[in-house]
Design a protein around this motif. Structure first.
Motif, PDB file in Angstrom:
ATOM      1  N   LEU A  35       0.828  -1.209   0.000  1.00 14.58           N
ATOM      2  CA  LEU A  35       0.000   0.000   0.000  1.00 14.58           C
ATOM      3  C   LEU A  35       0.863   1.259   0.000  1.00 14.58           C
ATOM      4  N   THR A  36       1.904   1.255   0.808  1.00 16.53           N
ATOM      5  CA  THR A  36       2.788   2.421   0.885  1.00 16.53           C
ATOM      6  C   THR A  36       3.445   2.689  -0.466  1.00 16.53           C
ATOM      7  N   HIS A  37       3.982   1.648  -1.071  1.00 17.29           N
ATOM      8  CA  HIS A  37       4.661   1.799  -2.363  1.00 17.29           C
ATOM      9  C   HIS A  37       3.683   2.266  -3.437  1.00 17.29           C
ATOM     10  N   ALA A  38       2.478   1.696  -3.433  1.00 20.61           N
ATOM     11  CA  ALA A  38       1.482   2.060  -4.436  1.00 20.61           C
ATOM     12  C   ALA A  38       1.083   3.531  -4.313  1.00 20.61           C
ATOM     13  N   LEU A  39       0.806   3.980  -3.099  1.00 17.84           N
ATOM     14  CA  LEU A  39       0.402   5.374  -2.895  1.00 17.84           C
ATOM     15  C   LEU A  39       1.528   6.337  -3.257  1.00 17.84           C
ATOM     16  N   GLN A  40       2.747   5.972  -2.948  1.00 16.25           N
ATOM     17  CA  GLN A  40       3.886   6.826  -3.291  1.00 16.25           C
ATOM     18  C   GLN A  40       4.055   6.923  -4.809  1.00 16.25           C
ATOM     19  N   ARG A  41       3.836   5.819  -5.506  1.00 20.36           N
ATOM     20  CA  ARG A  41       3.961   5.829  -6.974  1.00 20.36           C
ATOM     21  C   ARG A  41       2.891   6.720  -7.597  1.00 20.36           C
ATOM     22  N   TYR A  42       1.694   6.633  -7.086  1.00 19.82           N
ATOM     23  CA  TYR A  42       0.620   7.494  -7.596  1.00 19.82           C
ATOM     24  C   TYR A  42       0.923   8.961  -7.294  1.00 19.82           C
ATOM     25  N   ARG A  43       1.367   9.233  -6.081  1.00 21.31           N
ATOM     26  CA  ARG A  43       1.640  10.625  -5.699  1.00 21.31           C
ATOM     27  C   ARG A  43       2.781  11.207  -6.523  1.00 21.31           C
ATOM     28  N   ASP A  44       3.761  10.358  -6.842  1.00 20.31           N
ATOM     29  CA  ASP A  44       4.910  10.815  -7.620  1.00 20.31           C
ATOM     30  C   ASP A  44       4.661  10.765  -9.128  1.00 20.31           C
ATOM     31  N   LYS A  45       3.392  10.439  -9.494  1.00 24.30           N
ATOM     32  CA  LYS A  45       2.992  10.398 -10.914  1.00 24.30           C
ATOM     33  C   LYS A  45       3.865   9.449 -11.722  1.00 24.30           C
ATOM     34  N   ASP A  46       4.041   8.255 -11.199  1.00 25.19           N
ATOM     35  CA  ASP A  46       4.797   7.210 -11.889  1.00 25.19           C
ATOM     36  C   ASP A  46       4.171   6.971 -13.266  1.00 25.19           C
ATOM     37  N   PRO A  47       4.964   7.052 -14.349  1.00 17.42           N
ATOM     38  CA  PRO A  47       4.432   6.854 -15.712  1.00 17.42           C
ATOM     39  C   PRO A  47       3.709   5.519 -15.896  1.00 17.42           C
ATOM     40  N   SER A  48       4.080   4.508 -15.117  1.00  9.94           N
ATOM     41  CA  SER A  48       3.440   3.202 -15.249  1.00  9.94           C
ATOM     42  C   SER A  48       1.997   3.216 -14.762  1.00  9.94           C
ATOM     43  N   ARG A  49       1.593   4.286 -14.122  1.00 11.17           N
ATOM     44  CA  ARG A  49       0.221   4.421 -13.626  1.00 11.17           C
ATOM     45  C   ARG A  49      -0.504   5.579 -14.298  1.00 11.17           C
ATOM     46  N   ALA A  50      -0.021   5.993 -15.445  1.00 12.06           N
ATOM     47  CA  ALA A  50      -0.609   7.125 -16.165  1.00 12.06           C
ATOM     48  C   ALA A  50      -2.088   6.885 -16.446  1.00 12.06           C
ATOM     49  N   GLY A  51      -2.886   7.932 -16.279  1.00 13.28           N
ATOM     50  CA  GLY A  51      -4.307   7.850 -16.585  1.00 13.28           C
ATOM     51  C   GLY A  51      -5.174   7.415 -15.431  1.00 13.28           C
ATOM     52  N   SER A  52      -4.576   6.983 -14.326  1.00  8.42           N
ATOM     53  CA  SER A  52      -5.363   6.524 -13.183  1.00  8.42           C
ATOM     54  C   SER A  52      -5.949   7.706 -12.419  1.00  8.42           C
ATOM     55  N   PRO A  53      -7.213   7.604 -11.961  1.00 12.40           N
ATOM     56  CA  PRO A  53      -7.798   8.661 -11.136  1.00 12.40           C
ATOM     57  C   PRO A  53      -7.075   8.799  -9.802  1.00 12.40           C
ATOM     58  N   MET A  54      -6.279   7.790  -9.436  1.00  8.57           N
ATOM     59  CA  MET A  54      -5.541   7.856  -8.177  1.00  8.57           C
ATOM     60  C   MET A  54      -4.437   8.908  -8.198  1.00  8.57           C
ATOM     61  N   LEU A  55      -4.013   9.324  -9.377  1.00  8.33           N
ATOM     62  CA  LEU A  55      -2.955  10.338  -9.449  1.00  8.33           C
ATOM     63  C   LEU A  55      -3.400  11.634  -8.776  1.00  8.33           C
ATOM     64  N   GLY A  56      -4.633  12.044  -9.043  1.00  8.00           N
ATOM     65  CA  GLY A  56      -5.155  13.267  -8.444  1.00  8.00           C
ATOM     66  C   GLY A  56      -5.404  13.121  -6.956  1.00  8.00           C
ATOM     67  N   VAL A  57      -5.864  11.946  -6.550  1.00  3.98           N
ATOM     68  CA  VAL A  57      -6.144  11.711  -5.132  1.00  3.98           C
ATOM     69  C   VAL A  57      -4.853  11.663  -4.327  1.00  3.98           C
ATOM     70  N   ALA A  58      -3.884  10.911  -4.816  1.00  4.44           N
ATOM     71  CA  ALA A  58      -2.630  10.747  -4.087  1.00  4.44           C
ATOM     72  C   ALA A  58      -1.849  12.051  -3.982  1.00  4.44           C
ATOM     73  N   ALA A  59      -2.095  12.960  -4.917  1.00  4.23           N
ATOM     74  CA  ALA A  59      -1.415  14.262  -4.868  1.00  4.23           C
ATOM     75  C   ALA A  59      -1.776  15.041  -3.612  1.00  4.23           C
ATOM     76  N   LEU A  60      -2.894  14.678  -2.999  1.00  5.87           N
ATOM     77  CA  LEU A  60      -3.364  15.359  -1.797  1.00  5.87           C
ATOM     78  C   LEU A  60      -2.722  14.803  -0.528  1.00  5.87           C
ATOM     79  N   LEU A  61      -1.978  13.713  -0.636  1.00  2.00           N
ATOM     80  CA  LEU A  61      -1.470  13.002   0.534  1.00  2.00           C
ATOM     81  C   LEU A  61      -0.041  13.395   0.891  1.00  2.00           C
ATOM     82  N   SER A  62       0.178  13.617   2.182  1.00  2.00           N
ATOM     83  CA  SER A  62       1.523  13.861   2.697  1.00  2.00           C
ATOM     84  C   SER A  62       2.122  12.526   3.124  1.00  2.00           C
ATOM     85  N   ASP A  63       3.406  12.514   3.474  1.00  2.00           N
ATOM     86  CA  ASP A  63       4.031  11.288   3.969  1.00  2.00           C
ATOM     87  C   ASP A  63       3.310  10.799   5.215  1.00  2.00           C
ATOM     88  N   GLU A  64       2.909  11.748   6.060  1.00  2.00           N
ATOM     89  CA  GLU A  64       2.195  11.387   7.287  1.00  2.00           C
ATOM     90  C   GLU A  64       0.843  10.756   6.970  1.00  2.00           C
TER      91      GLU A  64
END
Length: 214
Positions: free
Chosen positions: A169-198
């Motif tokens: 879960l940690t790795h997945a959320l970090q990849r979405y937040r960092d806009k990993d190209p392998s997850r391009a187009g996912s709605p999670m990119l916008g959601v994860a952008a709102l998340l801090s490390d905490e």
């Protein structure tokens, strides 16, 4: 002219993907109505999950903390993920190759098979801080509940995230937040952008200890 051709190719690919998803839903609906077909699909999948089982486990419970559990997962989500790996929209060296080895019916069978398995969450090596878990629950209610549901079990094309390994879960959320190209187009990119490390620390603590429905 080149742009017109490219647009046409993209439209055709989109139509094909929609058609396959629609056909998959029809086939899943047929399984729900016919016990005999369900047994056939389950048995057929058992013969095709050898490669899957090496990482995800034969019963869908992953063997490594950085790999997601497939047990009890929504079959539509699993099938959609297969299609994205086949098309290259989602990239992972192993999954891109593995998904292409399966026919459409085999992908339906495998998605159905894993959806029928029981989740067996691994016990945390350390006792989670109750305050941290409560913070995760509160953050989940503000950013995750709409798509994943109040118990994080997901629905339709949204995945179950309750009881998933915390490392995954940690790795997945970090990849979405960092806009990993392998997850391009996912709605999670916008959601994860709102998340801090905490936020990620708290969310993963909360989600990993949730017990999925039996």
């Amino acid at each position: 002219m080149g742009r017109v051709v490219l647009l046409w190719v993209l439209l055709c690919a989109s139509a094909q993907a929609w058609g396959q998803s629609s056909e998959m839903m029809d086939r899943l609906a047929a399984l729900e109505k016919d016990p005999a077909k369900r047994e056939q699909a389950y048995a057929a999948a058992e013969d095709r999950i050898l490669l899957c089982s090496k990482c995800h486990g034969k019963d869908g419970n992953s063997k490594r903390d950085y790999i997601p559990n497939l047990a009890g997962q929504n079959p539509q989500y699993l099938f959609d993920a297969f299609e994205k790996y086949v098309s290259g929209e989602r990239t992972d060296f192993v999954m891109n190759q593995a998904a292409k080895l399966l026919t459409l019916q085999e992908r339906v069978n495998v998605a159905f098979y894993f959806s029928q398995q029981k989740v067996q969450p691994k016990a945390e090596a350390t006792v989670l801080d109750k305050t941290l878990v409560e913070q995760g629950a509160q953050r989940f209610a503000t950013v995750c509940v709409t798509c994943h549901g109040p118990a994080a079990l997901g629905h339709d094309g949204f995945p179950r995230i309750a009881g998933q390994p915390r490392v995954y879960l940690t790795h997945a959320l970090q990849r979405y937040r960092d806009k990993d190209p392998s997850r391009a187009g996912s709605p999670m990119l916008g959601v994860a952008a709102l998340l801090s490390d905490e936020d990620i620390t708290a969310l993963t603590a909360y989600l990993s200890q949730l017990q999925p429905a039996p």
